[in-house]
Design an enzyme around this catalytic site. Sequence first.
Site, short mmCIF file in Angstrom:
data_model
loop_
_atom_site.label_atom_id
_atom_site.label_comp_id
_atom_site.label_asym_id
_atom_site.label_seq_id
_atom_site.Cartn_x
_atom_site.Cartn_y
_atom_site.Cartn_z
N ASP A 33 -2.17 5.85 0.04
CA ASP A 33 -2.05 5.85 1.50
C ASP A 33 -0.65 6.20 1.99
O ASP A 33 -0.41 6.24 3.20
CB ASP A 33 -2.50 4.51 2.09
CG ASP A 33 -1.66 3.33 1.61
OD1 ASP A 33 -0.60 3.54 0.97
OD2 ASP A 33 -2.06 2.18 1.89
N ASP A 143 -6.03 -2.01 -7.59
CA ASP A 143 -6.23 -0.80 -6.79
C ASP A 143 -5.17 0.20 -7.23
O ASP A 143 -4.02 0.14 -6.78
CB ASP A 143 -6.10 -1.16 -5.31
CG ASP A 143 -6.79 -0.17 -4.39
OD1 ASP A 143 -7.53 0.72 -4.88
OD2 ASP A 143 -6.62 -0.27 -3.16
#
Length: 251
Positions: A33, A143
Amino acid sequence: MLSKTQAFALLAALTATSVQAQSGTGVTTRYWDCCKTSCAWTGKASVNQPVKTCDKNNNPLSDASIKSGCDGGTAYACANDSPWAVNDQLAYGFAAVNLSGQTESAWCCSCYQLTFTSGPVAGKTMIVQATNTGGDVGGSQFDIMIPGGGVGAFPQGCINQYGSTSGWGQQYGGVSSRDQCSSFPSALQAGCQFRFDWFKGADNPNVSWQKVTCPAAIVNVSGCLRSGDTTGSSSGGTAAHYAQCGGTGYR
């Protein structure tokens, strides 16, 4: 007052809990991100320094107080936070972590050996350093930072850093083929290709994990080492990591 038998039983239980907290089973996901990671802020854990961040051109920043590019600031994740293969069976990288019963003061800049137990990467091993906290993930979840893995809950970050995320795939999950990696900035393409090369296109494989000493090659990238820890020897990889990168800011 506890009897001697009760005291020994309590000590054994506490010891077992401590050992259990150092290993377990879990799941993996993937994301990229572009946001400044949680462990890049001061005061998150007892470390030598926070995780390194970069400006929008992937030049390292020295001020840990600069706000995230996902929150109106100018600090972003560095492109060399991308994962890389050490050899066919071992890779290094970084991850947002959430471990049941722990907080980020325990996992920030800790390293974890993930042995994949499902999918096409079953049997392979990846060592990741926790540089972020998975606020939107479950317990015992890693993640993994992979360019093209999906921008997740913060889609604006990569737009702010790179100007556009056209061709970056789904918000959650990212791209679906290696060819799509060519739509990424050059500094992120090797990291995107990693998913389809070493990672064999695996989709959220399960893992068994254990806390390990951080390899020097990982600490050299993040700059972060937990207080009292030493780095272990690296199984190569550093030169190959930087050789595959075309962007600025690689060291």
